[in-house]
Write a protein that holds these residues in place. Structure first.
Motif, PDB file in Angstrom:
ATOM      1  N   UNK A 279       0.812  -1.168  -0.025  1.00 23.97           N
ATOM      2  CA  UNK A 279      -0.202   0.083  -0.043  1.00 23.97           C
ATOM      3  C   UNK A 279       0.780   1.378  -0.213  1.00 23.97           C
ATOM      4  N   UNK A 280       1.978   1.402   0.881  1.00 29.02           N
ATOM      5  CA  UNK A 280       3.115   2.246   0.681  1.00 29.02           C
ATOM      6  C   UNK A 280       3.609   2.702  -0.705  1.00 29.02           C
ATOM      7  N   UNK A 281       3.985   1.766  -1.278  1.00 28.29           N
ATOM      8  CA  UNK A 281       4.325   1.790  -2.631  1.00 28.29           C
ATOM      9  C   UNK A 281       3.286   2.583  -3.506  1.00 28.29           C
ATOM     10  N   UNK A 282       2.024   2.272  -3.380  1.00 26.90           N
ATOM     11  CA  UNK A 282       1.054   2.976  -4.305  1.00 26.90           C
ATOM     12  C   UNK A 282       0.675   4.455  -3.703  1.00 26.90           C
ATOM     13  N   UNK A 283       0.981   4.544  -2.280  1.00 24.81           N
ATOM     14  CA  UNK A 283       0.296   5.875  -1.733  1.00 24.81           C
ATOM     15  C   UNK A 283       1.388   6.256  -0.569  1.00 24.81           C
ATOM     16  N   UNK A 284       2.510   6.950  -1.091  1.00 23.21           N
ATOM     17  CA  UNK A 284       3.447   7.329  -0.056  1.00 23.21           C
ATOM     18  C   UNK A 284       2.931   8.302   0.988  1.00 23.21           C
ATOM     19  N   UNK A 285       1.903   8.798   0.840  1.00 20.83           N
ATOM     20  CA  UNK A 285       1.371   9.621   1.956  1.00 20.83           C
ATOM     21  C   UNK A 285       0.847   8.898   2.901  1.00 20.83           C
ATOM     22  N   UNK A 292       7.966   7.004  -1.171  1.00 22.29           N
ATOM     23  CA  UNK A 292       7.428   5.815  -1.881  1.00 22.29           C
ATOM     24  C   UNK A 292       8.551   4.794  -1.872  1.00 22.29           C
ATOM     25  N   UNK A 293       8.215   3.606  -1.129  1.00 23.70           N
ATOM     26  CA  UNK A 293       9.528   2.733  -1.347  1.00 23.70           C
ATOM     27  C   UNK A 293       9.402   1.990  -2.320  1.00 23.70           C
ATOM     28  N   UNK A 294      10.447   1.108  -2.909  1.00 28.82           N
ATOM     29  CA  UNK A 294      10.371   0.331  -3.861  1.00 28.82           C
ATOM     30  C   UNK A 294       9.602  -0.959  -3.557  1.00 28.82           C
ATOM     31  N   UNK A 295       8.961  -1.572  -4.575  1.00 22.06           N
ATOM     32  CA  UNK A 295       8.226  -2.817  -4.336  1.00 22.06           C
ATOM     33  C   UNK A 295       8.973  -3.792  -3.705  1.00 22.06           C
ATOM     34  N   UNK A 296       8.449  -4.502  -2.671  1.00 23.31           N
ATOM     35  CA  UNK A 296       9.021  -5.628  -1.815  1.00 23.31           C
ATOM     36  C   UNK A 296       8.890  -7.252  -2.181  1.00 23.31           C
ATOM     37  N   UNK A 297       9.880  -7.779  -2.569  1.00 17.07           N
ATOM     38  CA  UNK A 297       9.793  -9.121  -3.016  1.00 17.07           C
ATOM     39  C   UNK A 297      10.146 -10.342  -2.136  1.00 17.07           C
ATOM     40  N   UNK A 298      10.774  -9.856  -0.798  1.00 13.72           N
ATOM     41  CA  UNK A 298      11.510 -10.634  -0.101  1.00 13.72           C
ATOM     42  C   UNK A 298      10.415 -11.034   0.985  1.00 13.72           C
ATOM     43  N   UNK A 299      10.732 -11.891   1.973  1.00 16.66           N
ATOM     44  CA  UNK A 299       9.829 -12.580   3.030  1.00 16.66           C
ATOM     45  C   UNK A 299      10.112 -12.110   4.498  1.00 16.66           C
ATOM     46  N   UNK A 300      11.142 -10.985   4.787  1.00 15.96           N
ATOM     47  CA  UNK A 300      11.093 -10.432   5.965  1.00 15.96           C
ATOM     48  C   UNK A 300       9.930  -9.817   6.625  1.00 15.96           C
ATOM     49  N   UNK A 301       9.534  -9.732   7.820  1.00 19.36           N
ATOM     50  CA  UNK A 301       8.468  -9.032   8.173  1.00 19.36           C
ATOM     51  C   UNK A 301       8.813  -7.981   9.422  1.00 19.36           C
ATOM     52  N   UNK A 310      -1.628  10.490  11.260  1.00 23.51           N
ATOM     53  CA  UNK A 310      -2.032  11.397   9.998  1.00 23.51           C
ATOM     54  C   UNK A 310      -3.607  10.886   9.914  1.00 23.51           C
ATOM     55  N   UNK A 311      -4.394  11.984   9.547  1.00 22.43           N
ATOM     56  CA  UNK A 311      -5.832  11.706   9.365  1.00 22.43           C
ATOM     57  C   UNK A 311      -5.933  10.892   8.008  1.00 22.43           C
ATOM     58  N   UNK A 312      -5.305  11.175   7.190  1.00 23.89           N
ATOM     59  CA  UNK A 312      -5.329  10.480   5.704  1.00 23.89           C
ATOM     60  C   UNK A 312      -5.412   8.997   5.982  1.00 23.89           C
ATOM     61  N   UNK A 313      -4.631   8.459   6.792  1.00 26.56           N
ATOM     62  CA  UNK A 313      -4.595   7.014   7.267  1.00 26.56           C
ATOM     63  C   UNK A 313      -6.111   6.668   7.357  1.00 26.56           C
ATOM     64  N   UNK A 314      -6.819   7.265   8.137  1.00 26.72           N
ATOM     65  CA  UNK A 314      -8.130   6.651   8.530  1.00 26.72           C
ATOM     66  C   UNK A 314      -9.132   6.877   7.393  1.00 26.72           C
TER      67      UNK A 314
END
Length: 533
Positions: A279-285, A292-301, A310-314
């Motif tokens: 979601x963060x790669x799509x909407x950095x706000x 905006x981070x790069x897409x993630x393809x690993x398995x760490x958590x 921030x109110x935008x989150x809600x």
């Protein structure tokens, strides 16, 4: 969910499924006589509540008809049964009303002890009669009838038969109302047809819930009209790279419809505030640093988080919950809540307060992983416990305290019911952060006594999650789910008095020809006396 994979490797590309091939048997316990090809009455999974055999069977022939009485939902069960039986038997099996013999599907206002999912199955020389109070009970009775027939009934081409149902009566009611399986479509994406295939496998063992893990760091898999880049950007990859994918709203509706026709309710999961990198790669706000981070393809958590202050989150959570709730007829909506290591503790509690309020506002019951118990679960929230032997007493106590305060609990102990755990050290697929889980360990536990102090009335049931960091095909899903999935299904359905490993392993072995006929790949555990091939 899982503190997983920090030391796990991912198997990508093609994989030799040696554990699922007919000749693959690892050294260890097992052996014994091969189970009979036609099971006796009661030799099914899940084990029925009670069985009264008699010597006069019923035989399906070219003259057999399927009887209904036109009640809502019964026709669909009859059509399902006919579709199962016609290809292999070669018989027409017309579905008619008021047939005096044959296979009869009847709803009754009596038998209150059967509840919404129980059934009676009576087999004799003139008829097989399945009686229930609701169509779901008829459907589950049909699954028992299916297992009472020779495994060749699962073939899609005509087979020689004979098609004999053992004589007697089965009276059956589930132990728990929640009997689930989870499929992770976020780490690796699975198509609608692949999900349907898994739904059919769940239905055979009387599971009634499909929990879809729709979002995670590696991919966002459900269309949200108000935030379209969740799928145009957030769904574009998966573990190890690759195309990823997502479900349109119509595709998701088709999964819901298909599952409902097999009496499974879909529970969608939107995992937050962690597991949100896609979601963060799509909407950095939505990201605390606004980048905006790069897409993630690993398995760490544990490294991603929504920006809690921030109110935008809600606004985002409200829109997503609203649109997913509109697509989902069932009562539950899962909001994840696990492994939010990057979210400060006070912010986590605040976020979960607001997210739960939004789920409730949109008419759904909150479900979350057991970390929710450490925040402030709303009244009636459903907490999914995924802990294992290494889980702290504090976390266990939080779940029990939440249940004592009114929350409900679904048990998914990772070292018992997580289907992605390796069977043994030699297992090529899967992970082992919770330990290695052979068939007996997966089956041989009692949900009622698993969490000390958990009130009986708070326990809704059990669920078998299947995480897909290392699984990319249906065959790979199956070799990890089978033979453990039927055992979790039995724990959810069968009364405690029927629980017996020695008897179960014999019944489990008898399922192998059925899986072969269905094309299901499975692990030939040395703990089970499989038929010789």
């Amino acid at each position: 969910m899982n503190p997983r994979h920090r030391e796990s490797s991912v198997l990508l590309g093609s994989l030799l499924l040696a554990t699922g091939s007919p000749g693959a048997v690892e050294p260890g316990e097992g052996g014994g006589a091969a189970p009979p090809s036609t099971p006796a009455l009661g030799r099914v999974i899940p084990a029925p509540a009670s069985v009264e055999p008699r010597s006069t069977p019923y035989r399906i022939t070219a003259d057999t008809r399927i009887r209904t009485r036109g009640a809502p939902g019964v026709q669909e069960v009859a059509d399902h049964l006919a579709a199962l039986l016609r290809p292999s038997t070669g018989h027409p099996l017309p579905v008619e009303e008021d047939v005096p013999d044959g296979i009869r599907l009847l709803l009754t206002d009596g038998e209150p002890d059967l509840g919404d999912e129980g059934y009676l199955l009576d087999s004799g020389p003139e008829a097989v009669t399945i009686t229930a109070r609701r169509p779901a009970g008829l459907f589950y009775g049909v699954q028992t009838l299916r297992q009472l027939l020779p495994a060749a009934v699962e073939e899609r081409t005509e087979q020689p038969g004979p098609w004999t149902v053992p004589g007697g009566t089965v009276r059956d009611v589930p132990r728990y109302g929640y009997r689930g399986a989870m499929l992770d479509v976020a780490r690796h994406f699975f198509t609608v047809d692949q999900v349907k295939r898994y739904v059919d496998q769940l239905a055979l063992y009387k599971l009634n819930t499909l929990h879809l893990h729709l979002t995670d760091d590696q991919g966002w898999r459900i269309a949200v009209d108000s935030w379209p880049e969740l799928t145009t950007k957030g769904a574009a990859t998966q573990v190890g790279g690759g195309a990823g994918g997502h479900y349109t709203k119509d595709e998701y509706r088709e999964i819901v419809r298909y599952a409902a026709a097999r009496h499974l309710e879909v529970v969608p999961e939107i995992d937050m505030p962690g597991h949100t990198h896609a979601a963060l790669t799509a909407y950095p706000k939505l990201n605390p640093d606004g980048e905006a981070p790069e897409p993630y393809t690993g398995v760490e958590v544990g490294f991603s988080t929504l920006c809690v202050p921030e109110e935008v989150t809600y606004h985002f959570v409200d829109d997503v919950v609203r649109e997913v709730a509109e697509l989902t007829p069932g009562d539950l909506l899962h909001i994840g809540g696990d492994e939010a290591d990057a979210t400060p503790k006070d912010e986590y509690a605040h976020f979960m307060d607001r997210a739960q309020a939004l789920v409730t506002r949109h008419g759904k019951t909150v479900m979350g992983w057991h970390q929710l118990a450490g925040a402030r679960p709303v009244a009636g929230a459903v907490i999914q416990y995924w802990g294992y032997d290494a889980t702290s007493e504090e976390e266990r106590r939080q779940v029990v305290d939440a249940a004592l305060a009114g929350a409900k609990v679904v048990l998914s102990p990772a070292d018992r019911s997580y289907l992605d755990m390796k069977y043994t050290e030699a297992t090529e697929l899967g992970l082992d952060w919770a330990g290695r889980v052979e068939v007996r360990r997966s089956y041989d536990w009692d949900p009622a006594t698993y969490l000390d102090g958990l009130p009986e009335e708070a326990l809704l049931g059990v669920e078998a999650p299947l995480w897909t960091e290392t699984l990319a095909t249906s065959a790979e899903l199956e070799v990890m789910a089978f033979p453990r999935l039927p055992g979790i299904a039995e724990l959810g359905w069968s009364p405690r008095a029927t629980h017996d490993w020695d008897g179960y392993r014999q019944r489990l072995a008898a399922q192998a020809p059925r899986w072969d006929a269905l094309g299901i790949r499975y692990h030939r555990s040395p703990q089970v006396p499989w038929p010789q091939q």
